[in-house]
Design a protein around this motif. Structure first.
Motif, mmCIF file in Angstrom:
data_model
loop_
_atom_site.group_PDB
_atom_site.id
_atom_site.type_symbol
_atom_site.label_atom_id
_atom_site.label_comp_id
_atom_site.label_asym_id
_atom_site.label_seq_id
_atom_site.Cartn_x
_atom_site.Cartn_y
_atom_site.Cartn_z
ATOM 1 N N GLU A 258 20.831 29.817 35.441
ATOM 2 C CA GLU A 258 21.355 28.532 35.890
ATOM 3 C C GLU A 258 22.839 28.461 35.555
ATOM 4 O OE1 GLU A 258 20.542 23.723 35.291
ATOM 5 O OE2 GLU A 258 19.215 25.205 34.360
ATOM 6 N N PHE A 259 23.657 28.110 36.569
ATOM 7 C CA PHE A 259 25.101 27.999 36.366
ATOM 8 C C PHE A 259 25.486 26.540 36.124
ATOM 9 C CE2 PHE A 259 24.863 32.103 38.429
ATOM 10 C CZ PHE A 259 25.863 32.824 37.800
ATOM 11 N N HIS A 260 26.522 26.339 35.330
ATOM 12 C CA HIS A 260 26.989 24.994 34.978
ATOM 13 C C HIS A 260 28.498 24.907 35.228
ATOM 14 C CE1 HIS A 260 23.148 24.616 32.765
ATOM 15 N NE2 HIS A 260 23.405 25.843 32.354
ATOM 16 N N ASP A 261 28.939 23.718 35.651
ATOM 17 C CA ASP A 261 30.378 23.445 35.835
ATOM 18 C C ASP A 261 31.038 24.515 36.707
ATOM 19 O OD1 ASP A 261 29.921 21.371 33.999
ATOM 20 O OD2 ASP A 261 30.394 22.686 32.316
ATOM 21 N N VAL A 262 30.441 24.788 37.875
ATOM 22 C CA VAL A 262 30.973 25.829 38.764
ATOM 23 C C VAL A 262 32.263 25.329 39.420
ATOM 24 C CG1 VAL A 262 30.504 27.254 40.793
ATOM 25 C CG2 VAL A 262 28.650 26.667 39.215
ATOM 26 N N PRO A 263 33.339 26.128 39.393
ATOM 27 C CA PRO A 263 34.589 25.711 40.031
ATOM 28 C C PRO A 263 34.419 25.497 41.531
ATOM 29 C CG PRO A 263 34.917 27.641 38.634
ATOM 30 C CD PRO A 263 33.441 27.433 38.754
ATOM 31 N N VAL A 264 35.165 24.549 42.076
ATOM 32 C CA VAL A 264 35.127 24.273 43.507
ATOM 33 C C VAL A 264 35.978 25.306 44.234
ATOM 34 C CG1 VAL A 264 35.650 22.587 45.306
ATOM 35 C CG2 VAL A 264 34.810 21.808 43.076
ATOM 36 N N GLY A 265 35.485 25.795 45.362
ATOM 37 C CA GLY A 265 36.249 26.742 46.163
ATOM 38 C C GLY A 265 35.858 28.180 45.903
ATOM 39 N N LEU A 266 36.704 29.077 46.378
ATOM 40 C CA LEU A 266 36.433 30.506 46.248
ATOM 41 C C LEU A 266 36.634 30.960 44.809
ATOM 42 C CD1 LEU A 266 38.221 31.858 49.472
ATOM 43 C CD2 LEU A 266 35.827 31.191 49.185
ATOM 44 N N LEU A 267 35.785 31.882 44.381
ATOM 45 C CA LEU A 267 35.874 32.409 43.023
ATOM 46 C C LEU A 267 36.850 33.583 42.990
ATOM 47 C CD1 LEU A 267 32.078 32.358 42.128
ATOM 48 C CD2 LEU A 267 33.825 30.727 41.386
ATOM 49 N N ARG A 268 37.594 33.659 41.891
ATOM 50 C CA ARG A 268 38.580 34.715 41.717
ATOM 51 C C ARG A 268 38.364 35.416 40.378
ATOM 52 N NH1 ARG A 268 39.936 35.788 46.712
ATOM 53 N NH2 ARG A 268 40.732 33.969 47.833
ATOM 54 N N PRO A 269 38.967 36.626 40.179
ATOM 55 C CA PRO A 269 38.754 37.374 38.938
ATOM 56 C C PRO A 269 39.065 36.621 37.652
ATOM 57 C CG PRO A 269 39.721 38.800 40.587
ATOM 58 C CD PRO A 269 39.694 37.422 41.183
ATOM 59 N N GLN A 270 39.899 35.602 37.695
ATOM 60 C CA GLN A 270 40.202 34.883 36.453
ATOM 61 C C GLN A 270 39.121 33.875 36.073
ATOM 62 O OE1 GLN A 270 41.868 34.565 39.266
ATOM 63 N NE2 GLN A 270 42.387 32.432 39.758
ATOM 64 N N HIS A 271 38.164 33.634 36.955
ATOM 65 C CA HIS A 271 37.140 32.625 36.685
ATOM 66 C C HIS A 271 36.093 33.136 35.704
ATOM 67 C CE1 HIS A 271 38.281 30.524 40.657
ATOM 68 N NE2 HIS A 271 38.554 29.693 39.662
ATOM 69 N N ARG A 272 35.653 32.231 34.837
ATOM 70 C CA ARG A 272 34.550 32.500 33.899
ATOM 71 C C ARG A 272 33.490 31.425 34.135
ATOM 72 N NH1 ARG A 272 37.259 32.416 28.194
ATOM 73 N NH2 ARG A 272 35.114 32.882 27.549
ATOM 74 N N LEU A 273 32.319 31.822 34.580
ATOM 75 C CA LEU A 273 31.260 30.888 34.959
ATOM 76 C C LEU A 273 30.274 30.727 33.803
ATOM 77 C CD1 LEU A 273 30.512 32.276 38.539
ATOM 78 C CD2 LEU A 273 32.244 30.605 37.851
ATOM 79 N N ARG A 274 30.129 29.483 33.349
ATOM 80 C CA ARG A 274 29.179 29.227 32.259
ATOM 81 C C ARG A 274 27.766 29.237 32.830
ATOM 82 N NH1 ARG A 274 26.882 24.803 29.279
ATOM 83 N NH2 ARG A 274 27.724 23.261 30.752
ATOM 84 N N MET A 275 26.885 30.025 32.220
ATOM 85 C CA MET A 275 25.520 30.108 32.708
ATOM 86 C C MET A 275 24.554 30.256 31.543
ATOM 87 S SD MET A 275 25.158 33.974 34.300
ATOM 88 C CE MET A 275 25.118 35.415 33.221
ATOM 89 N N THR A 276 23.311 29.868 31.797
ATOM 90 C CA THR A 276 22.243 30.043 30.816
ATOM 91 C C THR A 276 21.109 30.806 31.475
ATOM 92 O OG1 THR A 276 21.292 27.891 31.437
ATOM 93 C CG2 THR A 276 22.765 27.940 29.525
ATOM 94 N N GLY A 277 20.417 31.594 30.666
ATOM 95 C CA GLY A 277 19.305 32.373 31.205
ATOM 96 C C GLY A 277 18.612 33.154 30.112
ATOM 97 N N THR A 278 17.512 33.753 30.466
ATOM 98 C CA THR A 278 16.768 34.572 29.523
ATOM 99 C C THR A 278 17.486 35.900 29.308
ATOM 100 O OG1 THR A 278 15.452 35.563 31.284
ATOM 101 C CG2 THR A 278 14.584 33.548 30.273
ATOM 102 N N HIS A 279 17.032 36.618 28.296
ATOM 103 C CA HIS A 279 17.563 37.945 27.993
ATOM 104 C C HIS A 279 17.564 38.813 29.254
ATOM 105 C CE1 HIS A 279 17.076 41.733 25.213
ATOM 106 N NE2 HIS A 279 17.712 42.027 26.312
ATOM 107 N N GLU A 280 16.408 38.905 29.920
ATOM 108 C CA GLU A 280 16.273 39.762 31.100
ATOM 109 C C GLU A 280 17.129 39.253 32.261
ATOM 110 O OE1 GLU A 280 13.826 38.382 29.453
ATOM 111 O OE2 GLU A 280 12.802 40.044 28.458
ATOM 112 N N ALA A 281 17.201 37.914 32.406
ATOM 113 C CA ALA A 281 17.945 37.344 33.532
ATOM 114 C C ALA A 281 19.440 37.611 33.406
ATOM 115 C CB ALA A 281 17.675 35.843 33.627
ATOM 116 N N ILE A 282 19.965 37.537 32.190
ATOM 117 C CA ILE A 282 21.391 37.797 31.987
ATOM 118 C C ILE A 282 21.715 39.254 32.315
ATOM 119 C CG2 ILE A 282 23.183 38.004 30.210
ATOM 120 C CD1 ILE A 282 22.117 35.447 28.971
#
Length: 599
Positions: A258-282
């Motif tokens: 699950e992703f949180h606080d996803v930036p609006v628009g196209l993603l670029r290499p400087q972006h860091r996406l906060r996400m939560t998930g299980t060991h296997e999912a990550i």
């Protein structure tokens, strides 16, 4: 008139019965029973040799299984199967399967049965089930069909697929090799595949629609709190996220992320996406999206060191203890990557600590607290050094990451070996051995890890089964049993005779070892064919099919035991679903053999 068997034949039958009883009681391990069987045969023939033989000949017979080409073939196929698993070659199919279940549950199950059937035709069904079981358990946790309603059908499809080719299971290889030793013409890989396909198609509605309804809902028992880790996925230049919006890739996102606080628009290499998930999912998110859950320079250094040393990268969980220097520090200020060469790719805060006031740095990073769980990636020695130096408790379950760069190579080696054997250019023993050697040479399988791909119980069981099959034949026991059975079968139609042989083998394989049933049954099939004046091949195939119809008990086959805990199954679940399936398969297979061979 039926004569009295020789004392060697009586002894051979007694050893066989004792072996079956020992397997059925389950008080001793398969390895011990198999080794005891070999020892009894060796000692017995040394002191009481067969007519016109020397004591040393008995020892050669008892230990002949360890050098038999069937055992070499089985071990080589195990190694190639291990190569497919450790390189992640089967993972794309598994991910597609997961997405399909989101569209329609029944369609997902039908497709799963088909994929499992096809994979098991060429790959040992144990690694196939090992790969698929976690997927179905995870799907159940996310609201799909309960694992108890899917695992037995999937296992049945795997067993049917394994029955369809000469290399599908070790039992098939064993039966065919013994039959060739006895004088039958060698079969190619797909020799009897059409017969099994017809029977499987007839049984499909039962496995797909009826069987799940006969099984209970175990979601109450299997649902448990899964540890969720928080991390930041870094978009890299090579990431599939680069230049796209996250919504475009929603169908490719792993389950459990699950992703949180996803930036609006196209993603670029400087972006860091906060996400939560299980060991296997990550782990899967990093592989699927080609992003890094830690600074790229750390990940690159770990991968470079792995390539230079030949040591596989591992991922494991560690708990922060009261004595750890990490308490009160943040991940950036801890210096973990510089000090130990490992990467923390996720952190989990237990529920008992969530209610407490969490501390953050000025940059908004969490400060570590006692009881936090870190998901750490690195080389095993570096991870152990990190755990010891910073007073962390390393949890069990550390696992190596698949060597995905070699996935296509391992799949190509497996496909090439099967193709060579399929067209008859080389025997399956040579093709599989060449494939196993290539797995070692190319690094798909590490030689010092080959023990993980081989099953000691299977090796000694096959060796014992070959020795037992030889003594049954050489002592005259097979000929005597065949004469007795032929008297009874002489009054039956060819279809009924085949069905009777198949049912006898099915009974043995569901309460003892299918390999042992195969090695005992194959010589008997030849003896019966001789007595009834029938071609041996359909009777040998009746033995082979019967030894693969191991659906009715949990002890019948190793994958039956593999799914028992995850599906919360009881003995009666296997009997209730397995017996009708056995009857369907025996009926159709018997009729198909009669039609195919014009009996």
């Amino acid at each position: 008139m039926i004569g009295v068997p020789s004392y060697h034949a009586i002894a051979a039958m007694a050893v066989t019965i004792a072996m079956f009883v020992a397997f059925a009681r389950g008080r001793m391990s398969v390895e011990i029973i198999s080794l005891l069987t070999i020892a009894v045969i060796a000692v017995g023939l040394y002191f009481f040799p067969l007519p016109d033989t020397q004591p040393i000949d008995g020892l050669s017979l008892a230990f002949s299984g360890f050098g038999h080409y069937a055992l070499v073939t089985i071990c080589a196929l195990m190694i190639m199967g291990r190569g497919l698993v450790v390189t992640g070659a089967l993972e794309p199919a598994a991910r597609f399967l997961e997405r399909l279940f989101k569209v329609n549950l029944q369609l997902g199950l039908l497709f799963s049965l088909g994929v499992t059937f096809i994979l098991s035709m060429f790959v040992n069904n144990t690694p196939v089930l090992v790969l698929l079981v976690p997927i179905f358990v995870q799907l159940a946790l996310r609201g799909a069909m309960p694992a108890s309603k899917t695992l037995i059908p999937i296992n049945a499809a795997s067993l049917m697929g394994g029955m369809a080719t000469t290399i599908g299971t070790s039992t098939n290889i064993l039966v065919v090799s013994i039959a060739v030793d006895l004088g039958m013409k060698e079969m190619d890989v797909f020799h009897f595949t059409p017969i099994v396909l017809v029977a499987s198609l007839v049984a499909l509605p039962f496995v797909w629609i009826v069987m799940p309804r006969m099984l209970g809902d175990n979601r109450v028992e299997t649902v448990h709190a899964q540890r969720l880790f928080e991390t930041r996925l870094r978009v890299t230049e090579n990431s599939v996220l680069n230049g796209r919006e996250l919504s475009e890739l929603e169908s490719r996102l792993p389950a459990g992320i699950e992703f949180h606080d996803v930036p609006v628009g196209l993603l670029r290499p400087q972006h860091r996406l906060r996400m939560t998930g299980t060991h296997e999912a990550i782990e899967e998110a990093m592989a699927t999206l080609r992003g890094d859950a830690a600074p790229s320079w750390v990940i690159d250094r770990i991968r470079r060191r792995s390539s230079e040393t030949g040591i596989d990268i591992a991922v494991g969980e560690m708990i922060v203890t009261a004595d750890s220097r990490l308490i009160g520090r943040t991940l950036p200020s801890s210096g973990i990557a510089d000090l130990y060469g490992v990467a923390v790719i996720g952190t989990h805060r237990p529920e008992r600590l969530v209610g407490e006031k969490e501390q953050f740095s000025e940059g908004g990073d969490h400060r570590f607290a006692e009881g936090d769980v870190l998901l750490v990636m690195g080389l095993p020695d570096d991870m152990q050094h990190f755990a010891r130096a910073d007073s962390l408790l390393q949890l069990e379950g550390m696992r190596e990451l698949p060597r995905r760069s070699k996935a296509a190579l391992s799949a190509g080696i497996m496909g090439g070996s099967i193709a060579l054997a399929s067209v008859g250019l080389v025997p399956i023993a040579i093709a599989s051995l060449a494939g196993a050697i290539l797995m070692f040479v190319t690094g798909c399988v590490k030689f010092d890890r080959v023990g993980r791909g081989l099953s000691a119980s299977v090796i000694v069981l096959v060796a014992a089964s070959i020795a037992l099959g030889r003594i049954i034949l050489d002592s005259g026991a097979a000929d005597w049993i065949g004469t007795v059975m032929a008297v009874g079968l002489d009054y039956l139609s060819p279809a009924a005779s085949l069905a009777a042989i198949m049912l006898a083998m099915t009974f043995l394989t569901n309460f003892a070892s299918n390999a042992t049933a195969a090695t005992v049954g194959t010589p008997i099939a030849f003896a019966i064919a001789s007595k009834l004046g029938l071609p041996p091949e359909p009777l040998v195939l009746a033995v082979l099919f019967g030894c693969n119809l191991c659906y009715a008990t949990p002890i019948a086959y190793q994958t039956n035991m593999l799914i028992m805990a995850e599906g919360s199954y009881e003995f009666k679940d296997y009997v209730r679903t397995g017996v009708p399936l056995v009857l369907i398969m025996v009926t159709v297979l018997s009729l198909a053999l009669v039609v195919t061979y014009g009996l």
